[in-house]
Design a protein around this motif. Structure first.
Motif, mmCIF file in Angstrom:
data_model
loop_
_atom_site.group_PDB
_atom_site.id
_atom_site.type_symbol
_atom_site.label_atom_id
_atom_site.label_comp_id
_atom_site.label_asym_id
_atom_site.label_seq_id
_atom_site.Cartn_x
_atom_site.Cartn_y
_atom_site.Cartn_z
ATOM 1 N N ALA A 147 5.169 17.216 20.745
ATOM 2 C CA ALA A 147 3.480 17.595 21.364
ATOM 3 C C ALA A 147 3.900 18.541 20.712
ATOM 4 N N GLN B 86 1.955 18.382 17.570
ATOM 5 C CA GLN B 86 0.922 17.467 17.979
ATOM 6 C C GLN B 86 -0.262 19.454 18.358
ATOM 7 N N GLN B 87 0.137 20.119 19.208
ATOM 8 C CA GLN B 87 -0.185 21.257 19.849
ATOM 9 C C GLN B 87 0.202 22.766 18.594
ATOM 10 N N SER C 276 0.921 19.443 11.535
ATOM 11 C CA SER C 276 -0.467 19.488 13.031
ATOM 12 C C SER C 276 -1.393 19.670 12.432
ATOM 13 N N ALA D 104 6.697 23.646 22.053
ATOM 14 C CA ALA D 104 5.949 23.233 22.380
ATOM 15 C C ALA D 104 4.864 24.000 23.453
ATOM 16 N N GLY E 160 3.748 26.321 18.041
ATOM 17 C CA GLY E 160 4.598 25.398 17.996
ATOM 18 C C GLY E 160 5.960 25.464 17.809
#
Ligand code: FE2
Length: 302
Positions: free
Chosen positions: A75, A78-79, A127, A291, A296
């Motif tokens: 996460a 991804q963020q 990312s 996260a 991040g």
């Protein structure tokens, strides 16, 4: 610009796309990635965060693995704005490696004269807005793209874009793999948009950089050595030692194979003697993935 876009003879003369089947085999789903992150050895993680100024010049912060579970780490990537490299896929994720070697064999079969004598895999999770700076790899590369979209810029491997004295610094680990970069190079780039299920190759040593196109990306980079690349890396190493001692060795693209082989042999002895100490072995970590944090990344106390 040179006609073949590289001054080094090799079986690959320009960037080219090949198809692969790794996505359909389920290696890039959230569940598969989270489970892999949970068990992947912490000492095989590289976590980077790159910042760029208006002239395209890069600065790098490095992270440590931290204690997040696999799903939370996924996460954060991804963020955030992270670039995570998992080294030695051959030992870290043997199932992916076995499937990838089958695909690598197909690419090799499509490139007559390409004979890898050693290969190693890096799984790259990055990312949505991550960018990898201008650099070269002292190896051949097949980049298997598994998820998201990324734009790869490949530049001519000539002296103007890739000075041999800079290559010597990288091969002897006096600096990281980043090279001097100018926005003027963009006019010479071959630009390729990679989709999942595609693999990209480019000429040995060709400088390149990567921009993610607004999506979380997963790629497997297989780096390989051939006998010619081994000879050249060894010759670059020996040239670096000679140059540091005040010598003026000629560039390796002017050397015939026997001379490259002799310089490679010399490099083995020089490495055993420890004449060039790496300057990038013990660098400090700046952050841990988080996260909830900006980019991040949560700063580590200095
Ligand atoms: Fe690279």
């Amino acid at each position: 610009m040179t006609a073949t876009r590289t001054r080094y003879a090799g079986p690959i003369t320009a960037a080219g796309i090949h198809d692969h089947s790794l996505v359909g085999q389920g290696f890039a789903t959230d569940d598969a990635l989270a489970a892999m992150l949970d068990r992947y050895p912490a000492d095989l993680f590289d976590i980077n965060l790159y910042d760029y100024d208006d002239a395209g010049q890069v600065s790098l912060r490095t992270g440590s693995r931290g204690r997040l579970g696999g799903a939370e780490l996924l996460a954060a990537i991804q963020q955030g704005r992270l670039w995570v490299n998992l080294r030695e896929v051959e030992s870290g994720w043997p199932e992916l490696w076995a499937a990838a070697m089958t695909e690598f064999g197909k690419v090799q079969g499509a490139c007559p004269g390409l004979r890898a004598v050693r290969s190693s895999g890096q799984l790259i999770l990055s990312s949505p807005k991550a960018r990898v700076p201008y650099h070269f790899d002292a190896a051949g590369v097949v980049l298997f793209h598994l998820r998201g979209r990324k734009r790869v810029f490949v530049y001519p491997g000539d002296e103007a874009h890739l000075a041999e004295t800079d290559m010597e610094q990288v091969v002897t680990r006096q600096t990281t793999e980043e090279l001097p970069y100018s926005l003027a190079f963009e006019a010479d780039a071959q630009v390729i948009d990679l989709e999942p299920g595609q693999a990209l190759t480019w000429p040995l040593y060709a400088p390149h950089r990567v921009e993610n196109l607004d999506r979380f990306c997963v790629s497997l980079s297989i780096e390989f050595q051939t006998w010619p690349s081994r000879f050249r890396n060894g010759a670059l190493f020996t040239n670096a030692v000679l140059r540091r001692a005040g010598g003026r060795p000629r560039f390796t693209d002017q050397m015939p194979t026997p001379e490259l082989a002799a310089r490679w042999a010399a490099s083995l002895a020089l490495k055993r003697a420890g004449v060039m100490k790496s300057r990038i072995a013990g660098f400090q970590r700046d952050f841990e993935p988080d996260a909830g944090a900006a980019d991040g990344a949560r700063a580590l106390p200095g």
